[in-house]
Scaffold this active site. Sequence first.
Site, short mmCIF file in Angstrom:
data_model
loop_
_atom_site.label_atom_id
_atom_site.label_comp_id
_atom_site.label_asym_id
_atom_site.label_seq_id
_atom_site.Cartn_x
_atom_site.Cartn_y
_atom_site.Cartn_z
N CYS A 47 -9.69 -6.92 2.71
CA CYS A 47 -8.85 -6.60 1.58
C CYS A 47 -8.41 -8.00 0.82
O CYS A 47 -8.54 -8.75 1.34
CB CYS A 47 -7.27 -6.29 1.52
N LYS A 65 -4.39 -4.88 8.07
CA LYS A 65 -5.14 -4.82 5.94
C LYS A 65 -4.76 -6.09 6.26
O LYS A 65 -3.97 -7.43 5.95
CB LYS A 65 -3.99 -4.01 5.20
N TRP A 66 -5.90 -7.02 6.17
CA TRP A 66 -6.17 -8.31 5.51
C TRP A 66 -6.46 -8.87 4.28
O TRP A 66 -7.69 -8.46 4.29
CB TRP A 66 -6.83 -8.84 6.58
N ASP A 67 -5.22 -9.47 3.89
CA ASP A 67 -5.10 -8.93 2.48
C ASP A 67 -5.55 -11.18 2.19
O ASP A 67 -5.41 -11.72 2.84
CB ASP A 67 -3.87 -9.05 1.74
N ARG A 104 -0.73 -15.73 -8.82
CA ARG A 104 0.14 -14.77 -8.26
C ARG A 104 1.61 -15.75 -7.63
O ARG A 104 1.53 -15.32 -6.33
CB ARG A 104 -1.12 -13.70 -7.36
N ASP A 114 -8.36 -1.98 -6.20
CA ASP A 114 -7.04 -1.43 -6.71
C ASP A 114 -6.93 -0.73 -7.31
O ASP A 114 -5.86 0.30 -7.09
CB ASP A 114 -5.46 -2.89 -6.98
C1 GLA Z 1 -3.22 -6.73 -3.36
C2 GLA Z 1 -3.91 -4.99 -2.32
C3 GLA Z 1 -3.22 -4.23 -2.69
C4 GLA Z 1 -1.79 -4.23 -1.91
C5 GLA Z 1 -0.69 -6.03 -2.39
C6 GLA Z 1 -0.14 -6.33 -1.87
O1 GLA Z 1 -3.49 -6.03 -4.75
O2 GLA Z 1 -5.15 -5.07 -2.84
O3 GLA Z 1 -3.09 -2.80 -1.63
O4 GLA Z 1 -1.69 -5.02 -0.26
O5 GLA Z 1 -2.21 -6.49 -2.82
O6 GLA Z 1 1.07 -7.62 -2.57
#
Ligand code: GLA
Length: 752
Positions: A527, A477-479, A444, A549
């Site tokens: 997340c 939201k910590w991704d 990504r 997702d």
């Molecule tokens: C991930 C998360 C999504 C969103 C995207 C943003 O895929 O799971 O919910 O926040 O990143 O780039």
Amino acid sequence: MGIEYLEGEGLFRLTAQDTEYVIGIGDGKYVGHVYYGKKIEDNRCGYLMRTEEAPFVPSKNLREKCSFADAFPTEYSTWGMGDYRDSCLNVRSSDGCRGCELHYKRYRILEGKPELPGMPATFCRDDGGQGMTLELECRDEVLGLKVILRYSVFEDSAAVIRSVELTNEGDKPLYLERVLTACMDMDMEEGDLLTLGGSWARERHMVRRPLAFGKQMVSSFRGESGHQDHPFLAVMGPNAGQDQGEVYAMHFVYSGNFMAEAEMSQFGSVRLLMGIHPEGFEWVLNPGDTFVTPEVVCVYSDQGLGKMTHIFHDLYRGHLIRSPYLHRKRPILINNWEATYFDFNTEKLLEIAKEAKKRGIEMLVMDDGWFGDRNTDEGSLGDWQVNEKKLPGGLTYLVEQIRALGMEFGIWFEPEMVSPDSNLYRTHPDWAVCIPEREPVQSRAQYVLDLSRPEVVDYVYESVARILRSGPISYVKWDMNRQMSDIGSACLGKEHQGELFHRYILGVYELQKRLTREFPELLLENCASGGARFDPGMLYYSPQIWCSDDTDAIERLAIQEGTSLLYPLCTIGAHVSACPNHIVGRVTPFETRGHVAMAGTFGYELDITKLSQAEKEMVEEQVKMVHRFQPLVQEGDYYRVASWQENHKYDSWQVVSKDKTEALLTYVQVLAQPNWHSRKILLKGLNPNAEYQLELIVQDKTKSGEMEQKFTGKVYKGSLLMYGGILIPRMQGDFTSIMIYLKAKASAPKTN
Ligand code: GLA
């Protein structure tokens, strides 16, 4: 609850509710597994280790020690000394040889449960969640290695928690090539193995297969627990199912690489193993150093998966989730990701927020795309400065406006990453995980930051904290959107590169610890590209985790079924999204999307301004439904009533309050069948003697009427509802669903 040393027998007995875990010392030296299961309460069970019957006991027959080692049911298997089944521990000494044999030395029984340094772990609560810990100290005198096997139990849980501490008491470095946490040997000639697996947007589907001779493993060396496999396994005895039969399960409180294995050996025994994946792992244990493994939760159920689920849910709610939000009402949020993706500005967000507020939604979460120059996923990760072109007046203005509407504000971060196209990467290319002289693999369009470096952890922490300090932000939201590869750190020396995976995860834990300490009131939702790091480790820091997702209500049935096998519904991020669904293109009724998202932390993931008037009204009804039932969903016992994955027609689950006075049944007719009458559903977990009044929960007003008359106001005994069942009418159309609330009449006699 209790831990006892049975002196005459040389056994240790851990009692956790109706279960017993017994450990023995075989042949005076070897820590052996005696028994795990229903309470037996007989001190004479040591023979189950078979040391009396075996002709090979080393003290009597040294020439056949190998046969002893290869059959003995050990509590912690070591490599290279005659046990050819898979091992927990493989140590290389400084002269390059591998081999380790642990001899039992002494024990300690402690009140409470020690913390694990730098790692998430279950803990005792002051208000009645007390615990006890057994420590068994073993040594390998040749290596100078001390190993403490640790077992904890809590007074209100049937789980047994294990971890291991290793200390180099010698004068030369030791190289830990493999250090798993738990080994459990048991007699089992037939049965099934249950694991959870899938992919992005298909996380944690249940996978059941027959146990077979040899090794069956699920694992990850992606640097995260992962979409593909889950750090869980269970062996199920013959005929075990949802409500019957024996289940032995292990779950890893860890977010990085793992392996979970069941090995059926030549003598019909099964060895379960769980711990950090040895692939790419090596830890240098210098003289005086200590290494502690993450912990494994062991659960035994004599009543199938249903009871196992209750044990995990209660343990995690009672002893793992630290957040003050655990028992608090969670805000109903709307997230702009599927509504706008990167294409938003203050005006658009406010438009969404205003309509959301009108319908009762309580929080706006601004997702990816608010920082640097990020208008696609091509760049800017690491540059955590607000993009004032999109958000004129910065965050301050936006947050003020949102709060002026009477809503809370939440924000998205992906702090562990850096884009090649970012100022951060241009300034600190060596902060990315990579192998010198190799172009790192992108995923990504991003690299992973090297969180084994304290200065990187500090930078990452400050970039998040600075934003949070700037205004009243209630939620993060910590991704984490890529897996690790190119395992190399510019900072770790050449002997220590094998430590990077684990040090990285320790860095993640350090960040989340700091964050939750400085901002104790922050609602943190983890997340990872959906649910790639939905694991007990992350749950320790965040009371909810974005589950997947894939927000399609029908795909979510399988995902949420697998997830709720282990995790309480109050931890499962679930949102209503727009149709056709963005991942699968499926169109499902708005009402069904609401019912399915209600089996989680409820929210929306759509552009509410684009909904029809009827849908907007349904949002209002759903919001009321969530306010009314969230406490029940959050605190109640979860029952799996039927699985679409098994019957290919319908899905159903139920939540019952602990005192059994309330219950909520959800039924989803996945595929409509022609020429079919109503379907009988047997409810679960009710008080058989109570009279329950039924109520159909209606969000879609066009559906009230006949269906309401069938259920609303009807009163039936719990026994009838559970053993006779209720009849759910055939509904017209695929993907339709209903929800029925049951309330016990006040005079109901109690049951056990
Ligand atoms: C991930 C998360 C999504 C969103 C995207 C943003 O895929 O799971 O919910 O926040 O990143 O780039």
